[in-house]
Design a protein around this motif. Structure first.
Motif, mmCIF file in Angstrom:
data_model
loop_
_atom_site.group_PDB
_atom_site.id
_atom_site.type_symbol
_atom_site.label_atom_id
_atom_site.label_comp_id
_atom_site.label_asym_id
_atom_site.label_seq_id
_atom_site.Cartn_x
_atom_site.Cartn_y
_atom_site.Cartn_z
ATOM 1 N N THR A 135 6.324 0.972 -12.547
ATOM 2 C CA THR A 135 6.956 0.340 -11.397
ATOM 3 C C THR A 135 6.926 1.292 -10.208
ATOM 4 O OG1 THR A 135 8.911 -0.938 -10.723
ATOM 5 C CG2 THR A 135 9.308 1.121 -11.920
ATOM 6 N N PRO A 136 6.869 0.775 -8.989
ATOM 7 C CA PRO A 136 6.814 1.656 -7.822
ATOM 8 C C PRO A 136 8.092 2.476 -7.636
ATOM 9 C CG PRO A 136 5.980 -0.503 -7.265
ATOM 10 C CD PRO A 136 6.620 -0.636 -8.609
ATOM 11 N N ILE A 137 7.975 3.524 -6.866
ATOM 12 C CA ILE A 137 9.067 4.450 -6.612
ATOM 13 C C ILE A 137 10.248 3.763 -5.940
ATOM 14 C CG2 ILE A 137 8.142 5.158 -4.369
ATOM 15 C CD1 ILE A 137 9.851 7.458 -6.971
ATOM 16 N N ILE A 174 3.810 2.298 -3.771
ATOM 17 C CA ILE A 174 4.123 0.881 -3.639
ATOM 18 C C ILE A 174 2.841 0.075 -3.492
ATOM 19 C CG2 ILE A 174 5.275 -0.826 -2.181
ATOM 20 C CD1 ILE A 174 7.299 1.413 -1.508
ATOM 21 N N GLY A 175 2.744 -1.019 -4.251
ATOM 22 C CA GLY A 175 1.570 -1.879 -4.226
ATOM 23 C C GLY A 175 1.083 -2.174 -5.629
ATOM 24 N N SER A 176 0.749 -3.433 -5.888
ATOM 25 C CA SER A 176 0.323 -3.808 -7.234
ATOM 26 C C SER A 176 -0.923 -3.067 -7.719
ATOM 27 C CB SER A 176 0.109 -5.317 -7.315
ATOM 28 O OG SER A 176 -0.736 -5.789 -6.297
ATOM 29 N N PRO A 177 -1.895 -2.698 -6.857
ATOM 30 C CA PRO A 177 -3.029 -1.928 -7.386
ATOM 31 C C PRO A 177 -2.613 -0.590 -8.005
ATOM 32 C CG PRO A 177 -3.600 -2.886 -5.266
ATOM 33 C CD PRO A 177 -2.127 -3.109 -5.448
ATOM 34 N N PHE A 178 -1.588 0.047 -7.457
ATOM 35 C CA PHE A 178 -1.115 1.308 -8.042
ATOM 36 C C PHE A 178 -0.426 1.048 -9.379
ATOM 37 C CE2 PHE A 178 -1.077 2.306 -3.420
ATOM 38 C CZ PHE A 178 -2.009 3.326 -3.443
ATOM 39 N N ASP A 185 11.546 12.741 -2.132
ATOM 40 C CA ASP A 185 10.357 12.329 -2.871
ATOM 41 C C ASP A 185 9.392 11.708 -1.868
ATOM 42 O OD1 ASP A 185 8.448 10.810 -4.404
ATOM 43 O OD2 ASP A 185 9.832 10.852 -6.095
ATOM 44 N N LEU A 186 8.155 12.227 -1.813
ATOM 45 C CA LEU A 186 7.168 11.766 -0.833
ATOM 46 C C LEU A 186 6.045 10.960 -1.485
ATOM 47 C CD1 LEU A 186 6.886 15.023 1.313
ATOM 48 C CD2 LEU A 186 8.380 13.046 1.678
ATOM 49 N N THR A 187 6.325 10.368 -2.649
ATOM 50 C CA THR A 187 5.307 9.577 -3.330
ATOM 51 C C THR A 187 4.752 8.477 -2.442
ATOM 52 O OG1 THR A 187 6.335 9.993 -5.485
ATOM 53 C CG2 THR A 187 4.851 8.102 -5.335
ATOM 54 N N ASP A 188 5.633 7.802 -1.707
ATOM 55 C CA ASP A 188 5.217 6.729 -0.809
ATOM 56 C C ASP A 188 6.296 6.578 0.252
ATOM 57 O OD1 ASP A 188 4.140 4.522 0.446
ATOM 58 O OD2 ASP A 188 3.724 3.442 -1.402
ATOM 59 N N GLY A 189 6.004 6.971 1.481
ATOM 60 C CA GLY A 189 7.044 7.023 2.492
ATOM 61 C C GLY A 189 7.930 8.235 2.245
ATOM 62 N N VAL A 203 2.438 -2.507 -22.505
ATOM 63 C CA VAL A 203 2.868 -2.050 -21.193
ATOM 64 C C VAL A 203 3.033 -3.236 -20.249
ATOM 65 C CG1 VAL A 203 0.491 -1.664 -20.408
ATOM 66 C CG2 VAL A 203 2.386 -0.436 -19.304
ATOM 67 N N VAL A 204 4.032 -3.149 -19.389
ATOM 68 C CA VAL A 204 4.214 -4.124 -18.324
ATOM 69 C C VAL A 204 4.407 -3.374 -17.015
ATOM 70 C CG1 VAL A 204 5.275 -5.816 -19.856
ATOM 71 C CG2 VAL A 204 6.730 -4.250 -18.552
ATOM 72 N N GLY A 205 4.253 -4.093 -15.932
ATOM 73 C CA GLY A 205 4.536 -3.534 -14.622
ATOM 74 C C GLY A 205 5.336 -4.525 -13.812
ATOM 75 N N TYR A 206 6.131 -4.028 -12.906
ATOM 76 C CA TYR A 206 6.822 -4.918 -11.972
ATOM 77 C C TYR A 206 7.110 -4.152 -10.698
ATOM 78 C CZ TYR A 206 11.156 -2.619 -13.476
ATOM 79 O OH TYR A 206 12.122 -1.679 -13.765
ATOM 80 N N GLU A 207 7.394 -4.926 -9.636
ATOM 81 C CA GLU A 207 7.668 -4.329 -8.331
ATOM 82 C C GLU A 207 9.072 -4.704 -7.876
ATOM 83 O OE1 GLU A 207 3.897 -4.234 -5.733
ATOM 84 O OE2 GLU A 207 3.745 -6.091 -6.891
ATOM 85 N N ALA A 208 9.558 -4.009 -6.856
ATOM 86 C CA ALA A 208 10.882 -4.322 -6.328
ATOM 87 C C ALA A 208 10.933 -5.727 -5.753
ATOM 88 C CB ALA A 208 11.275 -3.301 -5.263
ATOM 89 N N ASN A 209 9.788 -6.290 -5.386
ATOM 90 C CA ASN A 209 9.753 -7.667 -4.899
ATOM 91 C C ASN A 209 9.818 -8.689 -6.020
ATOM 92 O OD1 ASN A 209 7.050 -8.037 -5.943
ATOM 93 N ND2 ASN A 209 6.269 -6.979 -4.146
ATOM 94 N N GLY A 210 9.845 -8.223 -7.279
ATOM 95 C CA GLY A 210 9.985 -9.109 -8.426
ATOM 96 C C GLY A 210 8.692 -9.509 -9.093
#
Length: 460
Positions: A265-267, A286-290, A402-406, A302-309
């Protein structure tokens, strides 16, 4: 700004997505990516989408590619149809951004493209047309097969006795979501259907929409309300009180219910996932490709999800009545259905309350050009003094960064403030995290005010 790849796909102003630019990117995708000689094409309900879909079809056929036109359908439904056929796909959608913008989302035979594929497409631009004549077919049943994927996995009684509101607006998957819910037992009340495109951002629901949702839930006596963004790959869920359930909370619940062992999941997502006992939790940019890249690295259940759901399923999972095959692209239907089912005979709010006590919220300042947002975030990134000055507007001090993204700033009291410029829209995003909803809401209000003040001072 010319169209470019952002967090998910190529996006830009409709006026700049000319037939020539679209064709150039289609030819580059064909040259650089694994599509198996066939490309499925879909579109959302924006006014500009039919024209752009036509440009894609013409360009692909001119390269000798077999094209299957699926018409208007959800992005994950297009991906499911293409992957089932061993084909590539291109979806015409600008997701949640306004109708003056649109975009292309590309799929290889195994699912959504990676950042490596994006680089390959960019490198292959500028090729001339081959002048061939590929076959053109239509597939009007792709959305129906997508609906069947869920109804067969959950069975006809999974939501029996539940009254669910559906904020239909202009979401391309509104009818499909209604059919899914009804076929697994729910009574569905459709609300707010629109023939004009409405840009609904499920991650940063505006106050007027929140108020309308709460009113509908109360007036209709709903157990919950559901909706999606424009291309129906991001979910929106409100509980029986009308309160919005964060997308990352739906992700945590869904990952657990499906028996996932590893989560990507993104940071920007809720950090409470690290307390849930998964064998591995990986955070990404942040971003589904990552997220997809992380899922490929971990493998297994394994699963993935984003803060946008949006939820990405990396393995064949068992539903209550059948198997859900892997679908490694952002999907909104699965987290909506699983969260509703996971509530059992209780309430959605009660199920959400079982999650670790960490609340995240997301919002944004709109109409902030990247020429202003990117230098501002760069200053926060590069200068501790700039971060201290910004946090001073909040009466807070920095304990970690944390500077992973932004720029994600951990505060001395455990709260989190995360600032990030949008990759494809004139927006400055703000994510906050706190121990409860009231504290997170207060931090969000103060954070947005601080961003406005800091940007105004910077531009003065």
């Amino acid at each position: 700004m010319a169209p470019k790849f952002g967090t998910s796909g190529l996006r830009g102003l409709v006026a700049e997505l000319t037939p020539e630019l679209v064709a150039d990117n289609v030819r580059a995708f064909i040259a650089a990516c694994d599509h198996g000689g066939t490309i499925f094409v879909g579109q959302d309900l924006r006014p500009s989408s039919p024209r752009i879909a036509g440009d894609i079809i013409a360009a692909a056929r001119a390269e000798g590619i077999r094209v299957v036109d699926c018409g208007a359908l959800p992005t994950p439904a297009l991906a499911y149809a293409a992957m089932s056929a061993g084909a590539g796909a291109i979806m015409v959608t600008g997701s949640h951004i306004p109708a003056d913008r649109n975009g292309l989302k590309f799929y290889v035979r195994t699912g959504e493209i990676s950042k490596r594929d994006e680089a390959g497409i960019s490198a292959a631009l500028g090729r001339g047309a081959a002048g061939l004549d590929g076959a053109l077919e239509s597939d009007g049943g792709a959305a129906g097969r997508f609906v069947e994927r869920y109804t067969s996995a959950f069975g006809p009684a999974a939501l029996a006795g539940r009254k669910i509101g559906l904020y239909a607006h202009s979401a391309v998957g509104r009818d499909d979501l209604k059919a899914m819910l009804e076929r697994i037992g729910a009574e569905v009340v459709e609300l707010g259907r629109s023939d004009s495109f409405i840009p609904v951002d499920t991650e940063a629901v505006d106050p007027d929409t929140r108020a309308q949702i709460a009113a509908w839930v109360s007036e209709q006596g709903l157990d919950a309300l559901v909706s999606t963004d424009g291309d129906s790959d991001r979910p929106l869920l409100a509980d029986e009180t009308g309160a919005i359930v964060p997308g990352d909370i739906m992700g945590q619940i869904t990952a657990e219910a499906l028996g996932a062992e590893a989560v990507v999941t993104p940071i920007s997502s809720n950090s409470g996932v690290t307390r849930k006992g998964f064998s591995k939790v990986m955070t990404t940019r942040i971003g589904s490709p990552f997220v997809i890249g992380g899922m490929e690295e971990l493998g297994g259940q394994v699963v993935g999800y984003e803060a946008n759901g949006g939820f990405l399923l990396g393995f064949d999972a068992q539903g209550p009545a059948g198997v859900l095959s892997a679908l490694p692209t952002r999907d909104c239907m699965l987290p909506l259905i699983v969260t509703l089912v996971a509530a059992g005979k209780g309430t959605v709010s009660a199920r959400v309350a079982q999650e670790p006590p960490v609340i995240t919220m997301a919002d944004r300042l709109q109409e902030v050009p990247q020429e202003a947002s990117q230098p501002f975030v760069a200053r926060l990134r590069d200068a501790p003094s700039a971060r201290a000055e910004f946090l001073g507007l909040l009466g807070a001090t920095e304990a970690a960064c944390d500077l992973t993204d932004g720029v994600r700033m951990g505060l001395s009291d455990g709260r989190i403030v995360h600032v990030r410029p949008s990759g494809n829209a004139p927006e400055l995003r703000l994510y906050v995290e706190a121990a409860d909803r009231d504290a997170a809401s207060m931090l969000m209000d103060k954070g947005l005010a601080a961003l406005r003040a800091a940007l105004f001072e910077t531009s003065a």
